[in-house]
Design an enzyme around this catalytic site. Structure first.
Site, mmCIF file in Angstrom:
data_model
loop_
_atom_site.group_PDB
_atom_site.id
_atom_site.type_symbol
_atom_site.label_atom_id
_atom_site.label_comp_id
_atom_site.label_asym_id
_atom_site.label_seq_id
_atom_site.Cartn_x
_atom_site.Cartn_y
_atom_site.Cartn_z
ATOM 1 N N GLY A 9 -55.876 1.403 -57.761
ATOM 2 C CA GLY A 9 -56.392 0.070 -57.486
ATOM 3 C C GLY A 9 -56.878 -0.044 -56.051
ATOM 4 O O GLY A 9 -57.305 -1.110 -55.616
ATOM 5 N N GLU A 37 -45.124 3.042 -62.195
ATOM 6 C CA GLU A 37 -44.606 3.838 -61.065
ATOM 7 C C GLU A 37 -43.086 3.926 -61.161
ATOM 8 O O GLU A 37 -42.396 2.919 -61.112
ATOM 9 C CB GLU A 37 -45.026 3.211 -59.725
ATOM 10 C CG GLU A 37 -46.517 3.353 -59.492
ATOM 11 C CD GLU A 37 -46.947 3.203 -58.028
ATOM 12 O OE1 GLU A 37 -46.118 3.445 -57.124
ATOM 13 O OE2 GLU A 37 -48.116 2.844 -57.818
ATOM 14 N N ASP A 66 -50.405 9.132 -54.826
ATOM 15 C CA ASP A 66 -49.257 8.331 -54.417
ATOM 16 C C ASP A 66 -48.920 8.702 -52.981
ATOM 17 O O ASP A 66 -48.683 9.871 -52.672
ATOM 18 C CB ASP A 66 -48.062 8.574 -55.354
ATOM 19 C CG ASP A 66 -47.052 7.441 -55.226
ATOM 20 O OD1 ASP A 66 -47.482 6.272 -55.155
ATOM 21 O OD2 ASP A 66 -45.844 7.714 -55.174
ATOM 22 N N GLY A 143 -54.222 -0.348 -44.554
ATOM 23 C CA GLY A 143 -52.768 -0.211 -44.651
ATOM 24 C C GLY A 143 -52.086 0.025 -43.308
ATOM 25 O O GLY A 143 -52.273 -0.723 -42.341
ATOM 26 N N ASP A 145 -52.639 2.273 -41.138
ATOM 27 C CA ASP A 145 -53.444 3.013 -40.157
ATOM 28 C C ASP A 145 -53.308 2.511 -38.709
ATOM 29 O O ASP A 145 -53.251 3.332 -37.787
ATOM 30 C CB ASP A 145 -54.923 3.036 -40.563
ATOM 31 C CG ASP A 145 -55.212 4.050 -41.664
ATOM 32 O OD1 ASP A 145 -54.334 4.896 -41.934
ATOM 33 O OD2 ASP A 145 -56.306 4.003 -42.243
ATOM 34 N N LYS A 163 -60.024 10.993 -39.067
ATOM 35 C CA LYS A 163 -58.866 10.809 -39.958
ATOM 36 C C LYS A 163 -58.974 11.755 -41.156
ATOM 37 O O LYS A 163 -58.000 12.404 -41.539
ATOM 38 C CB LYS A 163 -58.775 9.363 -40.445
ATOM 39 C CG LYS A 163 -57.617 9.161 -41.424
ATOM 40 C CD LYS A 163 -57.515 7.783 -42.024
ATOM 41 C CE LYS A 163 -56.403 7.763 -43.066
ATOM 42 N NZ LYS A 163 -56.336 6.534 -43.867
HETATM 43 P P1 ITT Z 1 -52.563 2.736 -56.064
HETATM 44 O O1 ITT Z 1 -51.082 2.919 -56.328
HETATM 45 O O2 ITT Z 1 -53.233 1.805 -57.029
HETATM 46 O O3 ITT Z 1 -53.289 4.042 -55.900
HETATM 47 P P2 ITT Z 1 -51.650 1.587 -53.537
HETATM 48 O O4 ITT Z 1 -52.403 1.065 -52.344
HETATM 49 O O5 ITT Z 1 -50.623 0.686 -54.160
HETATM 50 O O6 ITT Z 1 -52.746 2.018 -54.628
HETATM 51 P P3 ITT Z 1 -49.567 3.565 -52.954
HETATM 52 O O7 ITT Z 1 -48.641 3.160 -54.046
HETATM 53 O O8 ITT Z 1 -49.805 5.015 -52.755
HETATM 54 O O9 ITT Z 1 -51.042 2.955 -53.153
HETATM 55 O O10 ITT Z 1 -49.104 2.818 -51.668
HETATM 56 C C1 ITT Z 1 -48.953 3.347 -50.451
HETATM 57 C C2 ITT Z 1 -48.982 2.273 -49.378
HETATM 58 O O11 ITT Z 1 -49.317 2.971 -48.191
HETATM 59 C C3 ITT Z 1 -50.039 1.177 -49.574
HETATM 60 O O12 ITT Z 1 -49.621 0.002 -48.908
HETATM 61 C C4 ITT Z 1 -51.240 1.767 -48.874
HETATM 62 O O13 ITT Z 1 -52.088 0.767 -48.344
HETATM 63 C C5 ITT Z 1 -50.604 2.566 -47.765
HETATM 64 N N1 ITT Z 1 -51.385 3.770 -47.497
HETATM 65 C C6 ITT Z 1 -51.649 4.804 -48.345
HETATM 66 N N2 ITT Z 1 -52.433 5.711 -47.754
HETATM 67 C C7 ITT Z 1 -52.679 5.237 -46.519
HETATM 68 C C8 ITT Z 1 -53.441 5.713 -45.441
HETATM 69 O O14 ITT Z 1 -54.151 6.817 -45.520
HETATM 70 N N3 ITT Z 1 -53.462 4.982 -44.322
HETATM 71 C C9 ITT Z 1 -52.761 3.817 -44.228
HETATM 72 N N4 ITT Z 1 -52.033 3.310 -45.188
HETATM 73 C C10 ITT Z 1 -51.996 4.001 -46.345
#
Ligand code: ITT
Length: 184
Positions: A9, A37, A66, A143, A145, A163
């Protein structure tokens, strides 16, 4: 060009995956159907279960991603709960939890899951070691970052290229692409 459906998503993940995988001959198409999940301490079983579920539901080969931020001083928190914690607390509250803490090491982890219907799921893990910044810096990316830094520069301050050359996601995706190139 090989085309793979990416079940997520999160459009930021798709954008990064495209930038990393298209030079390697892999095109990525997003599907937002979601997947269950599991609650686990580590990411690989969550990705493996989710991608197997999605491959069988969509009846085609799919990938998932994930990811999680594991903060040393917080015993790995938020780890597999990173999405929930980001949505409920956000970066500023994480920074508050880290107030006065000198041990700021953290690891950003990414697990790419891949599966064809009826087959066993494969997982490819990548991680990057860094630190939780003292404040939120930079507006690039998404997120966590702005609060995760590598060699003193946050992902939010880096250009996309920078990155995508060293991130947890880059490291996992390169392993995935190499495996696909072996004829899988
Ligand atoms: P999906 O599960 O639908 O793929 P999600 O955003 O919920 O999307 P995750 O369960 O993997 O994905 O969540 C990981 C969290 O970490 C989520 O809040 C992301 O925004 C954050 N995240 C993941 N990769 C990141 C990155 O490269 N840089 C910063 N934040 C990241």
């Amino acid at each position: 060009m090989r085309n793979i459906v990416f079940v997520t998503g999160n459009p930021h993940k798709v954008k990064e995956a495209r930038e990393i995988l298209s030079p390697l001959g892999i095109a990525v198409e997003q599907n937002n159907c979601g997947y269950p999940e599991l609650q686990e301490d580590e990411l690989p079983p969550i990705a493996a279960f989710g991608v197997g579920w999605a491959a069988n539901k969509l009846e085609q080969e799919v990938m998932v991603d994930d990811s999680g931020l594991f903060i040393e001083a917080l015993n790995g928190f938020p780890g597999p709960y990173s999405a929930y914690v980001f949505d409920t607390l956000g970066n500023n509250r994480i920074l508050k939890l880290m107030d006065g803490e000198t041990e700021r090491r953290a690891i950003f982890k990414c697990v790419i899951g891949y599966c064809r219907p009826g087959e066993k799921a494969r997982v490819f893990a990548g991680e990057v070691a860094g630190e939780i910044a003292n404040g939120s810096r930079g507006s690039a990316g998404f997120g966590y970052d702005p609060i995760f830094e590598v060699n003193g520069v946050t992902f939010g301050e880096m250009g996309e290229d920078e990155k995508n050359r060293l991130s947890h996601r880059y490291r996992a995706l390169v392993k995935f692409a190499e495996w696909l190139k072996q004829g899988h």
